[in-house]
Design a protein around this motif. Structure first.
Motif, PDB file in Angstrom:
ATOM      1  N   SER A  81      -7.431  -3.509   1.651  1.00 46.18           N
ATOM      2  CA  SER A  81      -8.326  -2.962   2.668  1.00 46.18           C
ATOM      3  C   SER A  81      -7.891  -1.567   3.111  1.00 46.18           C
ATOM      4  O   SER A  81      -8.737  -0.722   3.438  1.00 46.18           O
ATOM      5  CB  SER A  81      -8.398  -3.905   3.872  1.00 46.18           C
ATOM      6  OG  SER A  81      -7.146  -4.022   4.521  1.00 46.18           O
ATOM      7  N   ILE A  82      -6.581  -1.311   3.120  1.00 45.59           N
ATOM      8  CA  ILE A  82      -6.092   0.036   3.451  1.00 45.59           C
ATOM      9  C   ILE A  82      -6.201   0.944   2.233  1.00 45.59           C
ATOM     10  O   ILE A  82      -6.649   2.095   2.328  1.00 45.59           O
ATOM     11  CB  ILE A  82      -4.635  -0.008   3.943  1.00 45.59           C
ATOM     12  CG1 ILE A  82      -4.480  -0.973   5.114  1.00 45.59           C
ATOM     13  CG2 ILE A  82      -4.176   1.395   4.359  1.00 45.59           C
ATOM     14  CD1 ILE A  82      -3.044  -1.159   5.584  1.00 45.59           C
ATOM     15  N   ALA A  83      -5.817   0.422   1.077  1.00 44.39           N
ATOM     16  CA  ALA A  83      -5.811   1.225  -0.143  1.00 44.39           C
ATOM     17  C   ALA A  83      -7.201   1.715  -0.517  1.00 44.39           C
ATOM     18  O   ALA A  83      -7.370   2.820  -1.039  1.00 44.39           O
ATOM     19  CB  ALA A  83      -5.215   0.420  -1.298  1.00 44.39           C
ATOM     20  N   PHE A 142       0.822  -1.209   0.000  1.00 41.35           N
ATOM     21  CA  PHE A 142       0.000   0.000   0.000  1.00 41.35           C
ATOM     22  C   PHE A 142       0.853   1.254   0.000  1.00 41.35           C
ATOM     23  O   PHE A 142       0.633   2.178  -0.797  1.00 41.35           O
ATOM     24  CB  PHE A 142      -0.935   0.015   1.217  1.00 41.35           C
ATOM     25  CG  PHE A 142      -1.364   1.400   1.601  1.00 41.35           C
ATOM     26  CD1 PHE A 142      -2.220   2.119   0.771  1.00 41.35           C
ATOM     27  CD2 PHE A 142      -0.883   2.001   2.754  1.00 41.35           C
ATOM     28  CE1 PHE A 142      -2.594   3.428   1.106  1.00 41.35           C
ATOM     29  CE2 PHE A 142      -1.251   3.292   3.093  1.00 41.35           C
ATOM     30  CZ  PHE A 142      -2.108   4.007   2.267  1.00 41.35           C
ATOM     31  N   LEU A 143       1.833   1.321   0.892  1.00 36.45           N
ATOM     32  CA  LEU A 143       2.616   2.542   1.043  1.00 36.45           C
ATOM     33  C   LEU A 143       3.346   2.936  -0.241  1.00 36.45           C
ATOM     34  O   LEU A 143       3.539   4.119  -0.516  1.00 36.45           O
ATOM     35  CB  LEU A 143       3.627   2.380   2.183  1.00 36.45           C
ATOM     36  CG  LEU A 143       3.043   2.335   3.606  1.00 36.45           C
ATOM     37  CD1 LEU A 143       4.132   2.001   4.612  1.00 36.45           C
ATOM     38  CD2 LEU A 143       2.375   3.657   3.961  1.00 36.45           C
ATOM     39  N   GLU A 144       3.744   1.960  -1.043  1.00 36.22           N
ATOM     40  CA  GLU A 144       4.486   2.267  -2.265  1.00 36.22           C
ATOM     41  C   GLU A 144       3.585   2.335  -3.501  1.00 36.22           C
ATOM     42  O   GLU A 144       4.084   2.424  -4.621  1.00 36.22           O
ATOM     43  CB  GLU A 144       5.580   1.222  -2.488  1.00 36.22           C
ATOM     44  CG  GLU A 144       6.680   1.281  -1.447  1.00 36.22           C
ATOM     45  CD  GLU A 144       7.916   0.492  -1.847  1.00 36.22           C
ATOM     46  OE1 GLU A 144       7.947  -0.089  -2.948  1.00 36.22           O
ATOM     47  OE2 GLU A 144       8.856   0.472  -1.043  1.00 36.22           O
ATOM     48  N   SER A 145       2.300   2.325  -3.310  1.00 38.16           N
ATOM     49  CA  SER A 145       1.376   2.327  -4.447  1.00 38.16           C
ATOM     50  C   SER A 145       1.077   3.740  -4.939  1.00 38.16           C
ATOM     51  O   SER A 145       1.244   4.725  -4.212  1.00 38.16           O
ATOM     52  CB  SER A 145       0.070   1.635  -4.058  1.00 38.16           C
ATOM     53  OG  SER A 145      -0.584   2.353  -3.017  1.00 38.16           O
ATOM     54  N   GLU A 146       0.595   3.801  -6.175  1.00 34.47           N
ATOM     55  CA  GLU A 146       0.212   5.071  -6.782  1.00 34.47           C
ATOM     56  C   GLU A 146      -1.301   5.263  -6.814  1.00 34.47           C
ATOM     57  O   GLU A 146      -1.790   6.380  -6.924  1.00 34.47           O
ATOM     58  CB  GLU A 146       0.765   5.149  -8.205  1.00 34.47           C
ATOM     59  CG  GLU A 146       2.284   5.106  -8.262  1.00 34.47           C
ATOM     60  CD  GLU A 146       2.813   5.142  -9.685  1.00 34.47           C
ATOM     61  OE1 GLU A 146       1.985   5.200 -10.631  1.00 34.47           O
ATOM     62  OE2 GLU A 146       4.043   5.127  -9.858  1.00 34.47           O
ATOM     63  N   ASN A 147      -2.044   4.171  -6.732  1.00 31.23           N
ATOM     64  CA  ASN A 147      -3.501   4.226  -6.720  1.00 31.23           C
ATOM     65  C   ASN A 147      -4.006   2.884  -6.187  1.00 31.23           C
ATOM     66  O   ASN A 147      -3.198   2.004  -5.861  1.00 31.23           O
ATOM     67  CB  ASN A 147      -4.061   4.528  -8.118  1.00 31.23           C
ATOM     68  CG  ASN A 147      -3.488   3.616  -9.188  1.00 31.23           C
ATOM     69  OD1 ASN A 147      -3.542   2.391  -9.070  1.00 31.23           O
ATOM     70  ND2 ASN A 147      -2.920   4.195 -10.235  1.00 31.23           N
ATOM     71  N   PHE A 148      -5.310   2.718  -6.118  1.00 32.94           N
ATOM     72  CA  PHE A 148      -5.854   1.488  -5.549  1.00 32.94           C
ATOM     73  C   PHE A 148      -5.408   0.260  -6.322  1.00 32.94           C
ATOM     74  O   PHE A 148      -4.915  -0.717  -5.742  1.00 32.94           O
ATOM     75  CB  PHE A 148      -7.381   1.541  -5.493  1.00 32.94           C
ATOM     76  CG  PHE A 148      -7.987   0.241  -5.054  1.00 32.94           C
ATOM     77  CD1 PHE A 148      -7.976  -0.124  -3.715  1.00 32.94           C
ATOM     78  CD2 PHE A 148      -8.526  -0.645  -5.979  1.00 32.94           C
ATOM     79  CE1 PHE A 148      -8.504  -1.345  -3.295  1.00 32.94           C
ATOM     80  CE2 PHE A 148      -9.063  -1.856  -5.571  1.00 32.94           C
ATOM     81  CZ  PHE A 148      -9.048  -2.208  -4.221  1.00 32.94           C
ATOM     82  N   GLU A 149      -5.574   0.278  -7.626  1.00 38.18           N
ATOM     83  CA  GLU A 149      -5.209  -0.889  -8.422  1.00 38.18           C
ATOM     84  C   GLU A 149      -3.730  -1.208  -8.293  1.00 38.18           C
ATOM     85  O   GLU A 149      -3.333  -2.378  -8.227  1.00 38.18           O
ATOM     86  CB  GLU A 149      -5.573  -0.663  -9.888  1.00 38.18           C
ATOM     87  CG  GLU A 149      -5.280  -1.865 -10.777  1.00 38.18           C
ATOM     88  CD  GLU A 149      -5.755  -1.697 -12.204  1.00 38.18           C
ATOM     89  OE1 GLU A 149      -5.082  -2.212 -13.121  1.00 38.18           O
ATOM     90  OE2 GLU A 149      -6.812  -1.053 -12.412  1.00 38.18           O
ATOM     91  N   ASP A 150      -2.906  -0.177  -8.224  1.00 42.17           N
ATOM     92  CA  ASP A 150      -1.468  -0.387  -8.106  1.00 42.17           C
ATOM     93  C   ASP A 150      -1.118  -1.065  -6.777  1.00 42.17           C
ATOM     94  O   ASP A 150      -0.189  -1.881  -6.716  1.00 42.17           O
ATOM     95  CB  ASP A 150      -0.736   0.954  -8.223  1.00 42.17           C
ATOM     96  CG  ASP A 150       0.761   0.794  -8.385  1.00 42.17           C
ATOM     97  OD1 ASP A 150       1.179   0.018  -9.267  1.00 42.17           O
ATOM     98  OD2 ASP A 150       1.508   1.439  -7.623  1.00 42.17           O
ATOM     99  N   ALA A 151      -1.861  -0.748  -5.721  1.00 43.14           N
ATOM    100  CA  ALA A 151      -1.622  -1.403  -4.425  1.00 43.14           C
ATOM    101  C   ALA A 151      -1.873  -2.903  -4.525  1.00 43.14           C
ATOM    102  O   ALA A 151      -1.102  -3.711  -3.987  1.00 43.14           O
ATOM    103  CB  ALA A 151      -2.514  -0.787  -3.352  1.00 43.14           C
ATOM    104  N   ILE A 152      -2.935  -3.285  -5.229  1.00 43.17           N
ATOM    105  CA  ILE A 152      -3.237  -4.711  -5.406  1.00 43.17           C
ATOM    106  C   ILE A 152      -2.158  -5.369  -6.256  1.00 43.17           C
ATOM    107  O   ILE A 152      -1.696  -6.478  -5.957  1.00 43.17           O
ATOM    108  CB  ILE A 152      -4.616  -4.909  -6.055  1.00 43.17           C
ATOM    109  CG1 ILE A 152      -5.711  -4.242  -5.225  1.00 43.17           C
ATOM    110  CG2 ILE A 152      -4.904  -6.393  -6.248  1.00 43.17           C
ATOM    111  CD1 ILE A 152      -5.872  -4.785  -3.837  1.00 43.17           C
TER     112      ILE A 152
END
Length: 279
Positions: free
Chosen positions: A236-238, A207-217
């Motif tokens: 769940s966090i994203a 999550f912390l290194e993601s750019e958007n919701f889909e990227d977190a997954i």
């Protein structure tokens, strides 16, 4: 909660599939995807909270009843051996000192109803220690719940990292990154990748290194291992931090049977709001 369901569904076809070259460029929803125990137990917690109607004195008992009800309705969802044989199917279920990541993958609904950090911790413990009464199992669930709660309050990623580093100091390690995990995490034949301590920090960093919701997954799935559960925890966090589009919500709900959808929609009537980061 929706983020946990999406992460579970997307990650389901990759669970324990060893592939050092998977990367992040994979089809998101496919015919091979399905909901697993992660979604089923998350919705069980949601139902337990819904039945409490704001009075959480019976939350533990509701949690046991709802988890057994839905778990037995979907016995092939992919439960761990001990959970299935010694708890889910038991006439007298007792906590079994588990520190598996099952506690953290199902906890997200708690963070949507908690009105303070103190209440969050109380509710997280109540839905966790009915099975996972080991300190690491309790900690893993509370950490994910706290991440969701902080995102609901509009906290920044820096603030979320700082708070969750109290649970897992490795989150401050500059070498603990998605890039370092991809191709190096994968299988752990000692079983560490299905523990809270071996997968919750990985989900948080996804999550912390993601750019958007889909990227977190995609971050969560690309590292390998218990992909559906890591996806559920990261998602769940994203979900709270970024939001989820209606189109993606509709697509994910297509994988759920009607009775599980009804729990999802019922819980949406009682869950709290998320603040904008500018508030």
């Amino acid at each position: 909660m929706l983020g946990a369901i999406i992460g579970d569904i997307v990650g389901s076809r990759f669970e324990f599939v060893e592939d050092d070259n998977r990367g992040k460029d994979f089809a998101f929803f496919t015919k091979s995807c399905r909901f697993t125990d992660d979604s089923c137990m998350t919705l069980a917690i949601a139902k337990a909270l819904f039945l409490c109607k704001g009075d959480y004195g019976k939350l533990r008992q509701n949690t046991i009843s709802c988890m057994q009800e839905l778990g037995r309705a979907y016995p092939n969802a992919g439960y761990g051996y001990n959970f299935y044989h010694n708890w889910l199917m038991s006439s007298n279920p007792k906590p079994y000192n588990s520190y598996g990541n099952g506690s953290a993958m199902r906890v997200s609904p708690v963070a949507w109803v908690a009105e303070s950090e103190e209440q969050l911790k109380e509710l997280s413990l109540m839905v966790t220690d009915v099975t996972h009464n080991h300190p690491e199992g309790v900690k893993g669930a509370e950490a994910i719940a706290m991440g969701i709660y902080l995102a609901r309050q509009g906290k920044s990623k820096e603030e979320i990292r700082e708070k969750l580093s109290v649970y897992y100091p490795i989150l401050k390690d500059k070498f603990f990154t998605i890039k370092s995990l991809c191709g190096n995490y994968g299988y752990d034949f000692a079983g560490g990748w299905v523990t809270c301590q071996g997968s919750v920090p990985q989900a948080i960093i996804a999550f912390l290194e993601s750019e958007n919701f889909e990227d977190a997954i995609r971050n969560a799935v690309c590292i390998g291992g218990d992909s559906d559960t890591i996806g559920a925890m990261a998602g769940s966090i994203a979900e709270v931090y970024y939001g989820v589009s209606y189109d993606m919500e509709d697509r994910a709900l297509e994988y759920l049977p009607e009775n599980l959808k009804s729990i999802y929609f019922a819980f949406n009537t009682i869950k709290g709001k998320r603040r904008n980061k500018s508030e």
